[in-house]
Design a protein around this motif. Structure first.
Motif, PDB file in Angstrom:
ATOM      1  N   GLY A  29       0.801  -1.221   0.000  1.00  0.00           N
ATOM      2  CA  GLY A  29       0.000   0.000   0.000  1.00  0.00           C
ATOM      3  C   GLY A  29       0.833   1.270   0.000  1.00  0.00           C
ATOM      4  N   VAL A  30       2.017   1.209   0.576  1.00  0.00           N
ATOM      5  CA  VAL A  30       2.901   2.380   0.574  1.00  0.00           C
ATOM      6  C   VAL A  30       3.805   2.361  -0.648  1.00  0.00           C
ATOM      7  CG1 VAL A  30       4.827   3.472   1.789  1.00  0.00           C
ATOM      8  CG2 VAL A  30       2.861   2.657   3.072  1.00  0.00           C
ATOM      9  N   GLY A  31       4.299   1.176  -1.028  1.00  0.00           N
ATOM     10  CA  GLY A  31       5.295   1.076  -2.094  1.00  0.00           C
ATOM     11  C   GLY A  31       4.739   1.310  -3.480  1.00  0.00           C
ATOM     12  N   VAL A  32       3.556   0.770  -3.770  1.00  0.00           N
ATOM     13  CA  VAL A  32       2.992   0.895  -5.127  1.00  0.00           C
ATOM     14  C   VAL A  32       2.681   2.351  -5.476  1.00  0.00           C
ATOM     15  CG1 VAL A  32       1.045   0.258  -6.593  1.00  0.00           C
ATOM     16  CG2 VAL A  32       2.218  -1.486  -5.270  1.00  0.00           C
ATOM     17  N   PRO A  33       1.979   3.104  -4.629  1.00  0.00           N
ATOM     18  CA  PRO A  33       1.753   4.523  -4.980  1.00  0.00           C
ATOM     19  C   PRO A  33       3.051   5.319  -5.121  1.00  0.00           C
ATOM     20  CG  PRO A  33       0.244   3.871  -3.267  1.00  0.00           C
ATOM     21  CD  PRO A  33       1.214   2.745  -3.431  1.00  0.00           C
ATOM     22  N   LEU A  34       4.047   4.970  -4.308  1.00  0.00           N
ATOM     23  CA  LEU A  34       5.337   5.656  -4.416  1.00  0.00           C
ATOM     24  C   LEU A  34       5.992   5.359  -5.757  1.00  0.00           C
ATOM     25  CD1 LEU A  34       7.167   7.450  -2.690  1.00  0.00           C
ATOM     26  CD2 LEU A  34       8.302   5.368  -1.914  1.00  0.00           C
ATOM     27  N   MET A  35       5.949   4.100  -6.191  1.00  0.00           N
ATOM     28  CA  MET A  35       6.522   3.728  -7.485  1.00  0.00           C
ATOM     29  C   MET A  35       5.739   4.376  -8.634  1.00  0.00           C
ATOM     30  SD  MET A  35       9.145   1.912  -6.872  1.00  0.00           S
ATOM     31  CE  MET A  35       9.575   0.715  -8.097  1.00  0.00           C
ATOM     32  N   ILE A  36       4.426   4.436  -8.523  1.00  0.00           N
ATOM     33  CA  ILE A  36       3.611   5.081  -9.562  1.00  0.00           C
ATOM     34  C   ILE A  36       3.940   6.563  -9.632  1.00  0.00           C
ATOM     35  CG2 ILE A  36       1.251   5.728 -10.198  1.00  0.00           C
ATOM     36  CD1 ILE A  36       0.366   3.002  -9.110  1.00  0.00           C
ATOM     37  N   ALA A  37       4.055   7.203  -8.469  1.00  0.00           N
ATOM     38  CA  ALA A  37       4.390   8.627  -8.443  1.00  0.00           C
ATOM     39  C   ALA A  37       5.770   8.876  -9.053  1.00  0.00           C
ATOM     40  CB  ALA A  37       4.347   9.159  -7.007  1.00  0.00           C
ATOM     41  N   LEU A  38       6.717   7.994  -8.754  1.00  0.00           N
ATOM     42  CA  LEU A  38       8.060   8.131  -9.318  1.00  0.00           C
ATOM     43  C   LEU A  38       8.031   7.948 -10.838  1.00  0.00           C
ATOM     44  CD1 LEU A  38      11.065   8.486  -8.587  1.00  0.00           C
ATOM     45  CD2 LEU A  38      11.195   5.988  -8.455  1.00  0.00           C
ATOM     46  N   ALA A  39       7.264   6.966 -11.313  1.00  0.00           N
ATOM     47  CA  ALA A  39       7.156   6.734 -12.763  1.00  0.00           C
ATOM     48  C   ALA A  39       6.477   7.916 -13.449  1.00  0.00           C
ATOM     49  CB  ALA A  39       6.378   5.441 -13.016  1.00  0.00           C
ATOM     50  N   GLU A  40       5.447   8.466 -12.824  1.00  0.00           N
ATOM     51  CA  GLU A  40       4.760   9.643 -13.392  1.00  0.00           C
ATOM     52  C   GLU A  40       5.728  10.833 -13.468  1.00  0.00           C
ATOM     53  OE1 GLU A  40       1.700  10.442 -14.486  1.00  0.00           O
ATOM     54  OE2 GLU A  40       0.794   8.453 -14.268  1.00  0.00           O
ATOM     55  N   TRP A  41       6.484  11.031 -12.393  1.00  0.00           N
ATOM     56  CA  TRP A  41       7.410  12.160 -12.359  1.00  0.00           C
ATOM     57  C   TRP A  41       8.500  12.007 -13.417  1.00  0.00           C
ATOM     58  CZ3 TRP A  41      12.665  12.370 -10.623  1.00  0.00           C
ATOM     59  CH2 TRP A  41      13.168  13.654 -10.521  1.00  0.00           C
ATOM     60  N   MET A  42       9.019  10.776 -13.572  1.00  0.00           N
ATOM     61  CA  MET A  42      10.036  10.546 -14.600  1.00  0.00           C
ATOM     62  C   MET A  42       9.450  10.720 -16.004  1.00  0.00           C
ATOM     63  SD  MET A  42      12.052   7.324 -12.927  1.00  0.00           S
ATOM     64  CE  MET A  42      13.124   7.048 -14.318  1.00  0.00           C
ATOM     65  N   GLY A  43       8.172  10.306 -16.190  1.00  0.00           N
ATOM     66  CA  GLY A  43       7.530  10.464 -17.479  1.00  0.00           C
ATOM     67  C   GLY A  43       7.276  11.920 -17.817  1.00  0.00           C
ATOM     68  N   ILE A  44       6.913  12.715 -16.828  1.00  0.00           N
ATOM     69  CA  ILE A  44       6.671  14.147 -17.056  1.00  0.00           C
ATOM     70  C   ILE A  44       7.971  14.865 -17.386  1.00  0.00           C
ATOM     71  CG2 ILE A  44       5.989  16.280 -15.894  1.00  0.00           C
ATOM     72  CD1 ILE A  44       3.829  14.610 -14.462  1.00  0.00           C
ATOM     73  N   ARG A  45       9.069  14.457 -16.710  1.00  0.00           N
ATOM     74  CA  ARG A  45      10.372  15.088 -16.973  1.00  0.00           C
ATOM     75  C   ARG A  45      10.838  14.877 -18.396  1.00  0.00           C
ATOM     76  NH1 ARG A  45      15.016  13.441 -13.506  1.00  0.00           N
ATOM     77  NH2 ARG A  45      16.138  14.956 -14.728  1.00  0.00           N
ATOM     78  N   LYS A  46      10.501  13.714 -18.986  1.00  0.00           N
ATOM     79  CA  LYS A  46      10.965  13.426 -20.351  1.00  0.00           C
ATOM     80  C   LYS A  46      10.007  13.945 -21.338  1.00  0.00           C
ATOM     81  CE  LYS A  46      13.646   9.345 -19.400  1.00  0.00           C
ATOM     82  NZ  LYS A  46      13.962   8.006 -19.792  1.00  0.00           N
TER      83      LYS A  46
END
Length: 46
Positions: A29-46
């Motif tokens: 419950g803590v790890g999945v949203p964190l990984m999704i947020a990290l993937a979203e942030w990396m996707g927005i940066r590119k």
């Protein structure tokens, strides 16, 4: 063959089972949203 009815033993087993499920699902419950947020942030940066 079967264990005698001992409330302390059953309560310890239930506590261990509950703790095991909590560790697994709380981590997910803590790890999945964190990984999704990290993937979203990396996707927005590119």
């Amino acid at each position: 063959m079967f264990m005698e009815y001992d409330p302390a033993t059953f309560s310890r087993m239930l506590t261990g089972l509950t703790l095991g499920f909590h560790i697994i699902f709380a981590t997910i419950g803590v790890g999945v949203p964190l990984m999704i947020a990290l993937a979203e942030w990396m996707g927005i940066r590119k």
